[in-house]
Structures are given as structure tokens and as C-alpha cells.
Enzyme design. Structure first.
Site, PDB file in Angstrom:
ATOM      1  N   HIS A 145       0.914  -1.078  -0.096  1.00 30.05           N
ATOM      2  CA  HIS A 145       0.105  -0.004  -0.085  1.00 30.05           C
ATOM      3  C   HIS A 145       0.937   1.319  -0.057  1.00 30.05           C
ATOM      4  O   HIS A 145       1.959   1.273   0.880  1.00 30.05           O
ATOM      5  CB  HIS A 145      -0.812   0.193   1.282  1.00 30.05           C
ATOM      6  CG  HIS A 145      -2.026   0.862   1.041  1.00 30.05           C
ATOM      7  ND1 HIS A 145      -1.911   2.386   1.318  1.00 30.05           N
ATOM      8  CD2 HIS A 145      -3.382   0.745   1.058  1.00 30.05           C
ATOM      9  CE1 HIS A 145      -2.916   2.796   0.960  1.00 30.05           C
ATOM     10  NE2 HIS A 145      -4.028   2.037   0.735  1.00 30.05           N
ATOM     11  N   GLY A 174       5.948  21.166  11.636  1.00 26.98           N
ATOM     12  CA  GLY A 174       7.314  20.240  11.994  1.00 26.98           C
ATOM     13  C   GLY A 174       8.473  20.755  11.165  1.00 26.98           C
ATOM     14  O   GLY A 174       8.274  21.753  10.253  1.00 26.98           O
ATOM     15  N   ALA A 180      10.047   7.979  11.156  1.00 32.42           N
ATOM     16  CA  ALA A 180       8.976   8.338  11.357  1.00 32.42           C
ATOM     17  C   ALA A 180       8.116   8.589   9.932  1.00 32.42           C
ATOM     18  O   ALA A 180       6.910   8.526   9.641  1.00 32.42           O
ATOM     19  CB  ALA A 180       8.372   9.608  12.065  1.00 32.42           C
ATOM     20  N   GLY A 181       9.089   8.858   8.923  1.00 31.96           N
ATOM     21  CA  GLY A 181       8.829   9.643   7.884  1.00 31.96           C
ATOM     22  C   GLY A 181       7.659  10.868   7.860  1.00 31.96           C
ATOM     23  O   GLY A 181       8.222  12.014   8.547  1.00 31.96           O
TER      24      GLY A 181
END
Lengths: 297, 297
Positions: B81, B162, B170-171
Site C-alpha cells: 500500500h 514540524g 517516522a517519515g
């Protein structure tokens, strides 16, 4: 989660303190939610609505009845609404995941409890033990004042529970399982009230219409319309869409259109399931598909 | 009572222990109900569904994200996915007594929290800060592997929250407010799939149809029917009855009838209000008239 509702009518609508004490008896029962109560001073009568799981509703009903029998004296009671007891009628209404048999059993447990308090009890509606006791007015005929005479005629008036003895303070009580009633009005774009009257007769049981429909036609003079005003007394056996579409069909042959409808008061989710299946044709629709239902589990 | 739902997708669908720990973070948040979660090992992805009052859902989301960032390492993650982060996408869905603005505000509070953990965050759907970021696939283009390059091109990919710094573990995360989606299929009494395809095109936004409809036509070979398969992405602006009746109208000019419909998964009560108003013509119907709603207050 099973949900049962009860809507007892008590014969006190003037003394606020008494009504509050009876309401408190319900409120203080764990697992029960008192969702509404209102009093009519002319009727001298109050209606309380609460719901919850069946056992909790039974407990609340016992507490409600004990308090009403303590505080209301039928020997003194006067009011414009027909009545024959301090707790005049206490219907149990299956709302969710309960069948009629389960609700009948709760009504019988409640009836036995009240009978043991020395109050004659008659079962009506789905709990009736004789066909002629299906409707409340038949059982209540002659009201409180007729009870001493009726309780001498035991072939006809032997109570289902409790002593066949006149209880001057409490009177007698009617209880039983009944289906939620939907008060449903259809407004028609005409001022000819005879059309509404004819349609009311066409759809109601009394004149050959649907088994679970009571109906009448009336004028809405200020709105310049007429209305077919109905009670749907069993939405499972006679679903709302079938009734609405029959009204629409009958109106159409007079060249009259449906202007709108009104649902007065409350409607159970079960009736909405029927509406989804009929109009949206979602044949396999389940109420559990409603997101908010997860919060009821 | 306000109800908000969140349905985050996390990039772990194989390690059951990790999924359970993330689920526990939600379960242990007071006032929140985890109503469903499921994992797909091929996708290596899990979807968790929870709801409650908005502040409680925000707290659950913070706990969920903190746990997922702790346990999932995107540098190791593989799956079929598309994904770009450990918490890949976290939509906030207003269910009851909440408007879009309130849900956007919750998504922003969540976005700021995740940004402060050092994870680049992009807002999508109703929370999007650029029109081109409305849809998830646009933001996720190139997936996790493209993040280092994208974060050098700040004119195009400056995160909403961020640091504009690649976070290898975390990507990146996408969050925002979106409406509840209704998966709605209409089955037609024909085997000619071209009719379903033409109707799918007629009703969908892409080809000139309703703004909030995605649709396609396909064959139901075993049932000997065809289906118009749709997503209704905003049931308030494009209500279900209007879409169904348009499908019916388009089918009728081919002499084809609607055999039935399917609502796949869940539907919010708000959509049912539209159905009552349209089909039952109960113009003033309110969800509070549903008996069971008293139990949600």
C-alpha cells in the site's frame, strides 16, 4: 444492548412535589434514563418516559409504582382525564433488540409485583389475556368509581393479578407490552377537507384500511391545506412508507399532491430501518451500520 | 454531545503486538471508544476507528501517534500500500453537532503536536492550506522514499507543521478534517455494463456530475446485474436521495430499473436526516426525535 421504554401515566398532575418524588424514584434507579416527564393540571395526570435495559426498567417501574401508591390517594383524586388508578396505565415498549415476548414477560413481572402490593391489575395490548382487553378504554370503562361494582362481577372483571378486592387508595392498574406508536401526519395541497377525510378512512383499520393505522382527516385552515392525521401502532407490521405511499396514491386520483409530512414526538430507529429499505431500496441495511450506534453498545 | 471520529492508517499490518499496543493507547484514553481496527499483512497497514467527544479524540490521537512513532521504523517498512509515514494519514471526521471549522481546529492541534515531535506534517482535505493538497495521493506522491528530495524543494513541499527535515524513522504524516464518506452502490436490473458505466460517469464530479460523487460502473456477473458503485464524499452538500434518484432517472431512459442498493460500511445519522426529509417529506424532522438518541446525550 437491549432497550425497553416505559411511559406510565400517573393520576397526579397538580402537586409538583408528588410528581418530583415519583420522578426521583425513576432517576435513582441505576441504568435507567428518565428522558421526559410532563404534567397536565386539568387532567390531573402526569406522563413519565424512561428507558434502559429491560431489568433496569422493571426495577424503575417497581420504584415508581411503590412511590405513586404511597403518595396518591384515588379516593380524593379529581381530574378531566379518564382514570381508574394511582398508576393508571404503565405500557412497556420494546425499542431495540427486544421482541414482543420479552416485553410481555417484563410487563407480567411488573403486574405480579403490583398485585402483591394489593392492587388489582389488568393486562392490555400484547399482554392481554382476553381479546376484549386489548384496548385500554374497554378495561377502564366506568373509571375508578365503577371498580367496586366491577370487582363483584368476577366472570367479567376478575383481575389478572392481585386481589379481586376494591383498593380505595390505589384503584386498579393496567399494564402490558405495546409497540411504539408513531404519530404521523400527511399534509395535502388542497383546501378540500373531504379529500383528507376520505383518505383517513381509506387507510385506517376501522374502515378496511391497514391493520395498525388509526386515521382521520382535518383542515389546516391557517396553512390553507388539509391533513391526514394518523397513528401507526405497529411500524413493523404496517410500515410507514407503505402508509405514506397509499395516502399519496389516494390523493393523486383527486389531483392532489403531498405537501409535506410531520412526525410528532418520537420515532424508534427500527422505523427508520423500514424507511431505508423501502425508499433507498437498501434491502440489507442494518441499524448497526449507523456510526453513532457504536456508542449505544 | 459533540461526536468526532478518527480513522488513522498506520504503516504496520504484520506485527500483531505493535498493532495491539497502538490500539491500547487509544483504548486507555478516557471518553474514547475504539469501535474497529483491522490489519492487512500484504499492505502492511492497519486502520483504527474511534470516536468520542472532540477533546478526548484529540488526546487518543496524540497517544496513538506517540506509540506508533515509537514502535514503527519506516526505514525498515515494506508493503504493497502506498505510504509515506509511520502514521500515514489521520483524518478527523465530524459526526454529530460539530461543524467543519471545529474539526479543522482539532486536526491543526494534532498536527502541531506531531510537528513538535519532529515529524513533517501536511494538511489535506478541509484542512488543506493549498488547493493542490486537497487529496492524499498528491501529497504522498513518491511515497516515503521521495521525502528526502521533496524536503529540499521547499517552494513546493514546505510542511505545514514540524521541521522541513527528513525523519528517517517516522517519515511524514498527513492529517485534516474530512467528511464521512458513504460507500453507496446501486444495482441495476440489466446485464449491459455499458449502462452502469455511463451512469457512473453521469453522476460523478469528474465528468460533470455532482460535486461530491466519485463513481464507476461494473458488472455483477454472478447476480446477472450491473452496478453503479459510488463514494459520496459530502452527504450534506450532495445528499444520497438526490444521487439515487438521478441514477434511477438515467437508468429509466434505458428502460432499466433499480433492483436494490447497498450501503457498504457505515453511514452517519446526519445522512439519515436527509433521507427522512427527502423521501418521507418530513421537512422539520430532527434526529433528536429518534427515541434512542436520548441515550447518547
Amino acid at each position: 444492548m437491549k432497550i425497553l421504554m416505559s411511559v406510565p401515566n400517573i393520576s397526579e398532575g397538580r402537586n409538583r412535589d408528588v410528581v418530583e418524588q415519583v420522578a426521583d424514584a425513576i432517576r435513582h434507579t441505576p441504568g435507567v434514563k428518565l428522558i421526559d416527564y410532563s404534567s397536565d393540571p386539568d387532567h390531573n395526570r402526569s406522563v413519565l418516559t424512561y428507558l434502559g435495559e429491560p431489568e433496569a426498567v422493571l426495577e424503575a417501574s417497581k420504584a415508581m409504582a411503590a412511590k405513586a401508591f404511597e403518595l396518591i390517594d384515588m379516593a380524593q383524586q379529581q381530574g378531566s382525564h379518564p382514570r381508574m388508578g394511582a398508576v393508571d396505565v404503565a405500557p412497556f415498549i420494546p425499542i431495540r433488540h427486544m421482541d414482543t415476548a420479552e416485553a410481555i414477560e417484563i410487563s407480567r413481572q411488573f403486574g405480579r409485583f403490583v398485585g402483591e402490593l394489593g392492587v388489582p391489575v389488568y393486562y392490555y395490548r400484547e399482554s392481554a389475556t382476553r381479546p376484549e382487553w386489548y384496548d385500554l378504554p374497554t378495561i377502564r370503562k366506568g373509571q375508578y368509581e365503577a371498580l367496586p361494582e366491577k370487582l363483584k362481577d368476577l366472570a367479567t372483571w376478575q383481575p389478572d393479578e392481585g386481589p379481586a378486592v376494591f383498593n380505595a387508595k390505589a384503584g386498579a392498574m393496567v399494564t402490558g407490552c405495546r409497540f411504539p406508536l408513531i404519530a404521523f401526519n400527511v399534509n395535502l395541497r388542497t383546501t378540500d377537507v373531504s379529500i383528507a377525510k376520505r383518505i383517513g378512512e381509506a387507510v385506517r383499520y376501522k374502515n378496511g384500511g391497514f391493520r395498525y393505522v388509526q386515521g382521520m382527516g382535518l383542515a389546516l385552515e391557517e396553512q390553507g391545506m388539509v391533513q391526514v392525521s394518523m397513528n401507526l401502532t405497529n411500524y413493523l407490521e404496517t410500515p410507514l412508507p407503505r402508509v405514506l405511499e397509499t395516502v399519496r396514491m389516494e390523493a393523486a386520483r383527486h389531483g392532489v399532491a403531498v405537501a409535506g409530512t410531520e412526525i410528532i414526538g418520537t420515532i424508534p430507529l427500527g422505523a427508520i430501518e423500514e424507511i431505508m429499505k423501502h425508499y433507498v431500496q437498501a434491502h440489507d441495511f442494518k441499524l448497526d451500520q449507523i456510526i453513532e450506534m457504536a456508542l449505544l453498545e
